[in-house]
Motif scaffolding. Structure first.
Motif: not given
Length: 127
Positions: A37, A51-52, A55, A58-59, A74, A81, A88, A90, A122
Motif C-alpha cells: 500500500w 501511496n503505491s 492503492a 484500488t480506489c 476516499t 479498511l 493504511w 487512503v 499488488s
C-alpha cells in the motif's frame, strides 16, 4: 389486433427464490494484508510517493464499480479498511485525481452468470 398475452410464471420453490434474491445484494471485498500500500523509496530526489500504484488502482476501481466521486471513494475505502482492521492511509481526492491520468481502470461488462469476484493483487500492478 389484440395484445399478446404475457407469459405467467409460478414460483414453486420459494426458499430457493428468496435465497437467490438475497444473493443479488451480496458484496464481498478482499484486501490482502501483504499488499504494497505504501511504496518503497524510489531513490530519486524530491518527495517520495505516499501511496503505491496498487492503492490508487484500488480506489479508482471502487470509483468505477460504484460510480462514485473521488471524495466519496476516499471515505468508502477508509471505512472498508477500518472494517477489516488495516491501518493504511487512503489517498486523498486530489492525489487520486492527479494520478488517475496515468492509470487506466477498465472493468469489462459481464453478464449475470454468477458472482463477480474482484481480486486486486499488488504484483499484477506495474509502475
Amino acid at each position: 389486433m389484440s395484445r399478446p398475452i404475457p407469459p405467467s410464471y409460478k414460483t414453486k420453490n420459494w426458499p430457493a427464490y428468496n435465497e437467490a434474491l438475497k444473493q443479488r445484494g451480496s458484496l464481498t471485498i478482499w484486501f490482502d494484508p501483504d499488499m504494497v500500500w505504501v511504496p518503497p523509496p524510489t531513490g530519486k530526489r524530491g518527495r517520495q510517493p505516499q501511496n503505491s500504484d496498487a492503492a490508487i488502482q484500488t480506489c479508482l476501481t471502487m470509483k468505477v464499480l460504484f460510480g462514485m466521486a473521488l471524495r466519496q471513494v476516499t471515505g468508502f475505502v477508509e471505512s472498508l479498511l477500518r472494517l477489516v482492521g488495516l491501518d493504511w492511509a487512503v489517498p486523498d481526492f486530489s492525489t487520486l485525481s492527479r494520478r488517475q491520468k496515468a492509470l487506466v481502470v477498465t472493468i469489462p461488462y459481464r453478464g449475470s452468470q454468477g458472482p463477480l469476484n474482484l481480486l486486486i493483487h499488488s504484483r499484477d500492478i506495474t509502475s
